[in-house]
Design an enzyme around this catalytic site. Structure first.
Site, PDB file in Angstrom:
ATOM      1  CG  HIS A  73      -0.366   0.270   2.520  1.00 61.02           C
ATOM      2  ND1 HIS A  73      -0.064  -0.726   3.421  1.00 61.02           N
ATOM      3  CD2 HIS A  73      -0.005   1.431   3.120  1.00 61.02           C
ATOM      4  CE1 HIS A  73       0.456  -0.200   4.505  1.00 61.02           C
ATOM      5  NE2 HIS A  73       0.518   1.110   4.351  1.00 61.02           N
ATOM      6  CG  ASP A 103      -0.108  -4.096   2.550  1.00 61.71           C
ATOM      7  OD1 ASP A 103      -0.078  -3.660   1.389  1.00 61.71           O
ATOM      8  OD2 ASP A 103      -0.053  -3.359   3.553  1.00 61.71           O
ATOM      9  CB  THR A 160      -6.237 -12.697   3.534  1.00 58.61           C
ATOM     10  OG1 THR A 160      -7.598 -13.077   3.791  1.00 58.61           O
ATOM     11  CG2 THR A 160      -5.764 -13.404   2.291  1.00 58.61           C
ATOM     12  CB  SER A 177       3.247   1.425   6.302  1.00 56.93           C
ATOM     13  OG  SER A 177       2.106   1.639   7.089  1.00 56.93           O
ATOM     14  N   GLY A 236     -10.586 -24.583  -3.139  1.00 61.84           N
ATOM     15  CA  GLY A 236     -11.942 -24.130  -3.435  1.00 61.84           C
ATOM     16  C   GLY A 236     -13.000 -24.676  -2.506  1.00 61.84           C
TER      17      GLY A 236
END
Length: 323
Positions: A73, A103, A160, A177, A236
């Protein structure tokens, strides 16, 4: 780390050095860089002026030949990324690749013999460990905050959620960050990521911050350097954890056109083994799938209607949005 203590010399108390983390900071700080990401916005109608937006972040030099880890980010959609070393040297950086699920992003600068953050592959973080967060909050310049690890996450590629991260109370503000979280030896513990957020903005939450664990961050970086992206296996299925005394998990839903559906797995199946690995819980099972190369087949052992079945499943690929 130096410990405060006292000795007596000729009957008089002689003070020694106070508790200090200066040695840890001196080892790690040169490898923590400031990152400025600039977006060139399109000019407004009837205007020739381009509105530039610059975002602030930090990064960690992981390799002397210019590979730098940061948060995705920090550099997302940036047209220009500048990296500033603590010596004042400036480099333009190239985005090698990124991973939305953790991230993380890998940058490359054209330089050699850069200072590298101390790293130890066998490092294991524990709740209660003292940690130091190094970064450039609010563009104040390199700053160190101190705290402890409140909770540890897993090192796999599957989740996640916040469970995957290290939770700590060393302050992370805008600009921190992508910076380094180190232990009292100056060794990299994690990549500072984010503070805890929730929908109820009325609650004043303090002391809950997150970092990507070193082992996971390093694994993601290596995959990005080798392939330009991170590939994860995909089965899945939605799952339900079984009681602690029962090994395995229950399938509660199956995605259409997924590897699970094509292999004949069904809702209600109790899965207890992948190949020759006994499943102890959902998190372990998801990690096995995530770290299985897409296209590879694994044998899924399960119970269905009081019968034992073994079904081969060809693992698919979990798509990384944006790659």
């Amino acid at each position: 780390m130096q410990l405060a203590n006292s000795t007596f010399l000729n009957g008089e108390k002689e003070e020694t050095a106070p508790l200090s983390y200066a040695k840890a900071v001196s080892r790690a700080a040169p490898a923590v860089v400031n990152i400025y990401s600039t977006d060139h916005a399109q000019p407004r109608r009837y205007s020739r002026n381009v509105a530039n937006t610059t975002r602030l972040g930090s990064g960690v030099i992981m390799d002397p030949n210019g590979y730098i880890l940061t948060n995705y980010h920090v550099v997302q959609n940036a047209d220009l990324v500048s990296v500033w070393l603590q010596t004042g040297q400036r480099y333009d950086a190239v985005l090698i690749g990124f991973d939305i699920y953790t991230d993380l992003a890998v940058l490359k600068v054209d330089a050699v013999n850069l200072p590298v953050i101390p790293q130890r592959n066998d490092l294991e973080s524990l709740s209660g460990d003292v940690v130091l967060a190094i970064g450039n909050p609010l563009n104040l310049g390199q700053t160190v905050t101190q705290g402890i690890i409140s909770a540890t996450g897993r090192n796999g590629l599957s989740s996640t959620s916040y469970l995957q991260f290290l939770q700590m109370d060393a302050a992370i503000n805008e600009g921190n960050s992508g910076g380094a979280l180190v232990n009292t030896n100056g060794e990299l513990v994690g990549i500072n990521s984010r503070k805890f957020t929730q929908r109820n903005s009325q609650l004043n939450v303090q002391g809950i911050f997150f970092a990507v664990p070193y082992k996971l961050a390093n694994r993601v970086m290596q995959k990005i350097i080798e392939n330009g992206r991170v590939t994860r296996g995909w089965l899945g299925v939605n799952t339900e954890q079984l009681p602690s005394h029962t090994k395995g998990f229950t399938i509660t839903a199956i995605s259409p056109n997924s590897p699970a559906q094509r292999a004949g797995l069904q809702v209600g199946d109790l899965v207890y083994q992948f190949d020759d690995v006994e499943i102890t819980g959902v998190e372990q099972a998801l990690d096995i799938v995530a770290e299985t190369r897409p296209g590879k087949s694994i044998m899924v052992s399960l119970y269905r209607n009081k019968q034992t079945l073994q079904l081969p499943v060809q693992i698919g690929e979990l798509r990384n949005i944006g790659n």
